[in-house]
Design an enzyme around this catalytic site. Structure first.
Site, PDB file in Angstrom:
ATOM      1  N   GLU A 308       0.811  -1.218   0.000  1.00 17.01           N
ATOM      2  CA  GLU A 308       0.000   0.000   0.000  1.00 17.01           C
ATOM      3  C   GLU A 308       0.846   1.270   0.000  1.00 17.01           C
ATOM      4  O   GLU A 308       0.562   2.215   0.744  1.00 17.01           O
ATOM      5  CB  GLU A 308      -0.971  -0.002   1.189  1.00 17.01           C
ATOM      6  CG  GLU A 308      -1.919  -1.188   1.160  1.00 17.01           C
ATOM      7  CD  GLU A 308      -2.948  -1.186   2.290  1.00 17.01           C
ATOM      8  OE1 GLU A 308      -4.086  -1.583   2.030  1.00 17.01           O
ATOM      9  OE2 GLU A 308      -2.596  -0.802   3.419  1.00 17.01           O
ATOM     10  N   ASP A 382      -8.697  -8.633   4.623  1.00 17.99           N
ATOM     11  CA  ASP A 382      -8.377  -7.533   5.535  1.00 17.99           C
ATOM     12  C   ASP A 382      -9.385  -7.386   6.657  1.00 17.99           C
ATOM     13  O   ASP A 382     -10.212  -6.480   6.613  1.00 17.99           O
ATOM     14  CB  ASP A 382      -8.269  -6.228   4.743  1.00 17.99           C
ATOM     15  CG  ASP A 382      -7.638  -5.114   5.573  1.00 17.99           C
ATOM     16  OD1 ASP A 382      -7.044  -5.418   6.616  1.00 17.99           O
ATOM     17  OD2 ASP A 382      -7.733  -3.945   5.162  1.00 17.99           O
ATOM     18  N   GLU A 410     -12.570  -1.593  12.382  1.00 19.18           N
ATOM     19  CA  GLU A 410     -12.560  -0.931  11.078  1.00 19.18           C
ATOM     20  C   GLU A 410     -13.734  -1.381  10.205  1.00 19.18           C
ATOM     21  O   GLU A 410     -14.400  -0.566   9.579  1.00 19.18           O
ATOM     22  CB  GLU A 410     -11.234  -1.236  10.365  1.00 19.18           C
ATOM     23  CG  GLU A 410     -11.174  -0.687   8.946  1.00 19.18           C
ATOM     24  CD  GLU A 410      -9.825  -0.944   8.268  1.00 19.18           C
ATOM     25  OE1 GLU A 410      -8.926  -1.489   8.916  1.00 19.18           O
ATOM     26  OE2 GLU A 410      -9.683  -0.577   7.088  1.00 19.18           O
TER      27      GLU A 410
END
Lengths: 721, 721
Positions: A308, A382, A410
């Site tokens: 990333e 993820d 998240e």
């Protein structure tokens, strides 16, 4: 008159007590036990305290015990040198003392490791004693917290014989905290590290942070974000890091940092960060030495490299092992470890994202130095509400793999949702990889036992911020707690952990404990149902990941869109990861491949993770996929409604401040669940072309409305100005 | 046994009390009065409570009074309908009630305005009563807080006859809070407005914020930053604004927003924001109507236009009055005001920055609609430790000018320094502009009395953040308090305000009060000495304004450099703003011009503001300028050392948590004072070419070292990623 004044004080003080029910104290509440019979039983049993306060940790242990007993029993115990009182608590690290030898058998001594503890009751020289023994002070500290937990949860302390050791050696929090105090994926305010005022201003919160972690056995913390900033490695910041490390040390907590791979360029003035460059290697060695001069027990580096946008060894044509080993070499003589993350994937790579980490790391097995961990997320994508275990578990036998769980929610409703994650953590830990045959669970890989690794580790991405209650949602505290408890002993059940936490945090009232426990234990499944049922994944809002957005497509990275993952079309729904598709399933052991590959044996929980399923396929319920999808979304939303009612029935059993806090948040969650349900059902309906089954409440908003929603200042992301 | 249990509770609860000394309660601490004789006197006097609870505000008032008395006196008073008890407190807004008429004279009734209150003791029908009267509920609320303050500061309540009204109508906090919760120039954590969770989650802090403001008479709050974001004007955010406004309303607090001038483009979809465009004018009218549909008592807009990059009417060739009047027109029928900031200056304009606002705004006097304020900072540059009053005060007689003070200590040591700002505020308010002859003080311009303006206002840029103690430094609370108290009555002395705050916040112990008061009253002058003595200004760190940086030059804007302001050269130091220089001084009235223009009459405090002075010029002390400069810097640093000692002598009189908090911060301030002293003296020495006078401690660091320091994550600025 005196008595009435006293009553005034009591009144006033109780006022304050009510006022202070803001969740700051976490599960370390030492309020006077209100059940008179239990209080008297404890009070009669406990009358003295001795401790060989031979270390800062032992001082911390006796101090915590004194604070706890003063609160719970209203009893101030001073430390005596001798066993004057019947019912003395003995804190001890001296195996050779006659009392210790009398109380503890050789087998018991051998039954604990360097961090373990033994708690026993005995009658010694005619007097009852409680001994809390550890080979080191930190074991005693853990024992003290365990003992206090027994009182907090109102367990009997009559005949104690507890022998306990952590099953995993490194039990870490990972803070994704930036130096400007923003927290990536943080939903509880901002970073508790006030870097600007460090090292000279010590926020009392740092100490309470250490206490809370020690109370659940967490023994290390990575202070900074994996999307890292080399400034933390400058001398200016190392002085600040030292101040925190000095606070944490007595609590058995080691300090770690994230190492930005390009630091030699950014703060070292070098022209390259190539791990094969001698200047670079020397720079890291010198930097590590400098760190140890500030923090003699520095734990090591956590590294996100070539992932990333982060720099890494690939930038110089080197591989992950080259980068990790360079850092490991610098750390190894000083006792530090490298935790190198396996979370790598590239949009340029046409391969299924779920396969890429495995493809990149499995070939490197055996190439890492002994002090290198590969840190692997629980699943291959993820931190989704539900993922199958990561195929790397069991695939790198020569390498110690460290687990990375995400405590911060998240993808699980962030700080406005109640989602108890112990079942999620356990689901992964209990998964059988079959890497050495049946019973090769992920847990046994992580604890090092399956492959006899001398080091082992587990990390949780912290959900802690500067919100007064630490975690935004007070039930978020339960996830911090659960992570620590499972890191210590993954054999604990979710029920046991919930029970402990509820009793310590809210109440010992059995009816209330049961209701809250029911809410917690069903909460994660509820979220899966209204967000990503049947194996769906990664269909949430762009970037901030708040709310539903299955329609996300045509972004600059395909692997950050929703359509990449759900593959909805006129025929059906789901990502074919079998042989006819990406064949990601083949990364598992044959037993697992077989189970996931077949539509018959693939658990419905993972169905759309591995299969593209026809809208009309029959599910176990004998509903069609479309009907089952609707059923799950509606059931999920309904379950939140039930949580709201359950909570409301507890009004008279919970203090007003925390009751209202949770009530408001549950109402928000209910709104959000409806939003998820309606947005997803309306969206998938455009593919299934089928009616929403009769009897279900219809959305009063259009799909276009849901698609139009924007949340430019949703928390947890770097603001984009 | 019962008694001992009770003692346990007391013990435990006292524990909690100590635990909770984190400053959250501000000056609204209602702990039991420990002086037994005072407690008994109050307790005997106060025995009952009646209230015509005819509004939400009256309910809030009686509730606050009950809470206060329960805490301070340990006495729970229920609301009675009749005067049963001797010593009843009567909360009342009914001028016609016989009790009210009996207690209060017609003169007294006429002596208060809509927000004022009257507190009187009387004997009515044989019973002693305390009447707290206001024409409206909010007056009673202010009276209740005043009454509680009397008890908190242990004043006599025997013969009360208090008639009090605010001298300025709008008394506002300006929050420079961004929607992502960063706070521009905020040093106390992040924004207390948790926009993401609004409107459904109501942080209890919002209520305590309202209580704190009401207790000092603040009656309005601008929620958002002047560097504004039009998103707050979207429907999504107005629902959030409404939630806050609903909380604040019962406390007499009106809600205001900042209006981004380009909002019609950004959120309205228009192609222009030209104030002469009919679509734009209509858009604002509709937007204002929408705002009032959410917040019926909306206060109005604060606007920063054509300043530091903000959009404004100049972008379309229009002037400030065109922009302000457009918004004023939209607001006027609904009762709102426009607060248009005069803080404008341009780097393209070669004129002295100090002159530009005056030059731009004075010609516009008389051109604004009746509901427009021009909001003027206390000085012409920017909230420096010391500035002469802004020349606009007195220069726009036809326009109501609103004062803008900065409570947050952007230039006064931020949250690591103790700087009590009441003397700074008063220095400005007491300044004589001579605009209508002697006695035309800034205060009389602000309160509207000098020019008979029907509206008047004062604003303070808030120093509030989500730090537990609200203001980062607990002494920062005193500046919030002082701002409110002076906004109510600028006739109060700094001593009186400090005395109240110390007694309410820390202790009524006279020796301690005196010591803390001495620290506070000298603190601002101390900071002036070690930062910017003798009229120096704007020589602090680039952008973040943390620490000294007189060497800043060659930036993209000359007017953001330090050398622009201090003009040091081989001859001397200071900015010549007399006729021989920029002639900024001529913007004042002749009496003021004369005073500042002459080296003989210009107060040394402003010397280098108005004059470029030779290094060898003799000062009042008969030291040369260079010697005096060194003297001031060293004296400033020394004074911080004295503060440290004074505070340490209070160890046994202050609870441990707050004692340690302040001690750590004073030690930081002492470090910073040395840093300022050494960096500035070394830097100016490169111009004066003279020795640092004998007897002064020499810096152990070089000027280059100080110049090399970087603070990339200093708080209060937008992070630059």
């Amino acid at each position: 008159m005196k008595l009435s004044i006293l009553f005034f004080v009591v009144l006033t003080s109780l006022n304050i007590l009510i006022y202070a029910e803001d969740g700051y104290r976490l599960w370390l509440r030492y309020d006077l036990i209100m059940d008179q019979s239990i209080l008297q039983t404890y009070s009669k049993s406990i009358n003295g305290l001795t401790s060989d306060e031979n270390s800062a940790t032992m001082k911390v242990a006796s101090n915590e015990l004194q604070t706890g007993l003063r609160g719970l029993l209203g009893k101030s115990l001073q430390i005596n040198l001798t066993l004057d009182e019947d019912g003395t608590i003995v804190l001890n690290t001296d195996k050779k003392s006659s009392l210790t030898k009398f109380c503890i058998s050789e087998d018991e001594f051998n039954g604990i490791n360097e961090e373990g503890f033994i708690i026993k009751t005995a009658t010694y020289e005619g007097k009852k004693v409680f001994i809390i023994y550890g080979k080191k002070g930190v074991g005693v500290l853990y024992g003290v917290f365990h003992f206090l937990r027994l009182l907090q949860t109102q367990k009997s302390i009559d005949n104690l014989s507890i022998v306990s050791s952590p099953r995993i050696k490194l039990r870490l929090l990972n803070h994704w905290d930036n130096l400007d105090r923003t927290v990536e994926r943080g939903y509880a305010g901002f970073s508790i590290w006030d870097w600007h005022k460090l090292p000279d201003y010590i926020d009392p919160r740092y100490i309470d942070y250490a206490r809370a972690n020690a109370s659940i056995g967490i023994n290390g913390t990575v202070l900074t974000n994996v999307n890292s900033n080399s400034v933390v490695l400058t001398t200016q910041y190392l002085a600040k890091v030292k101040a925190l490390a000095d606070i944490f040390r007595p609590y058995g907590i080691k300090t770690f940092l994230t190492a930005r791979f390009s630091a030699p360029i950014e703060i070292g003035g070098l022209k390259t960060a190539d791990p094969f460059d001698n200047e670079v290697r020397t720079w890291w060695k010198e930097k590590v030495k400098e760190i140890y001069s500030y923090v003699p027990d520095f734990g090591g580096f956590l590294v996100k490299a070539n992932s990333e946008g982060q720099p890494g060894p690939n930038d110089y044509g080197r591989n992950h092992d080259d980068g990790a080993n360079m850092l490991a070499e610098a750390l190894q003589l000083l006792g530090g470890v490298v935790m190198w993350r396996a979370f790598v994937y590239s949009n340029e790579n046409p391969e299924d994202r779920a396969k890429q980490a495995f493809n990149e790391f499995k070939p490197l097995d055996g190439k890492f130095l002994k002090n290198v961990f590969i840190q692997v997320k629980n699943g291959a994508i993820d931190f989704q509400p539900r993922e199958p275990f990561h195929p790397l578990f069991g695939a790198m036998p020569k390498t110690p793999l460290m687990m990375e769980f995400q405590i911060t929610q998240e993808y699980l409703g962030q700080a406005t949702s109640l989602a108890f994650l112990a079942p999620l953590f356990k689901e992964c830990l209990d998964s059988d990889t079959y890497s050495r045959g049946k019973g090769s669970t992920v847990a046994k890989i992580i604890d090092g036992s399956l492959e006899n690794h001398p080091i082992s580790g587990i990390a949780g991405v912290a959900n802690i911020g500067n919100d007064r209650n630490w975690t935004g949602h007070i039930f978020g505290q339960a996830n911090w707690f659960a992570f620590g408890r499972l890191a210590w002993d993954y054999g604990l059940t979710s029920e046991e952990i919930a029970n402990e936490w509820i009793r310590m945090t809210f109440t010992n009232d059995l009816n209330s404990v049961n209701k809250i426990s029911s809410m917690m234990l069903s909460s994660r499944e509820t979220i899966v149902n209204y967000m990503t049922p049947l194996g769906l994944h990664h269909i949430m809002g762009w970037d901030h990941h708040y709310g539903p957005a299955p329609w996300i497509k045509d972004k600059h990275r395909a692997d950050w869109t929703s359509v990449y993952y759900h593959k909805a079309d006129s025929i059906g729904l789901g990502f074919d990861r079998t042989k006819t598709g990406s064949d990601a399933v083949s990364q598992y052991q044959p037993e697992v491949v077989n189970m996931f590959s077949s539509l018959e044996t693939c658990p419905e929980d993972y169905l759309l993770w591995f299969h593209h399923v026809n809208w009309n396929s029959k599910m176990n319920s004998s509903r069609s996929l479309w009907e089952e999808l609707c059923f799950r979304y509606y059931q999920g939303e309904e379950s939140v409604g039930e949580m709201v009612s359950w909570w409301e029935s507890l009004q008279n059993y919970i203090d007003e401040e925390r009751f209202e806090h949770v009530k408001m948040l549950l109402n928000i969650q209910h709104k959000e669940a409806k939003w998820w349900r309606d947005a997803c059902v309306l969206y998938f309906q455009t593919f299934s072309k089928q009616q929403i089954p009769a009897g279900y409440e219809k959305s009063n908003k259009s799909l276009e409305y849901y698609e139009s929603l924007r949340f430019p200042y949703a928390p947890g992301i770097r603001p984009t100005w």
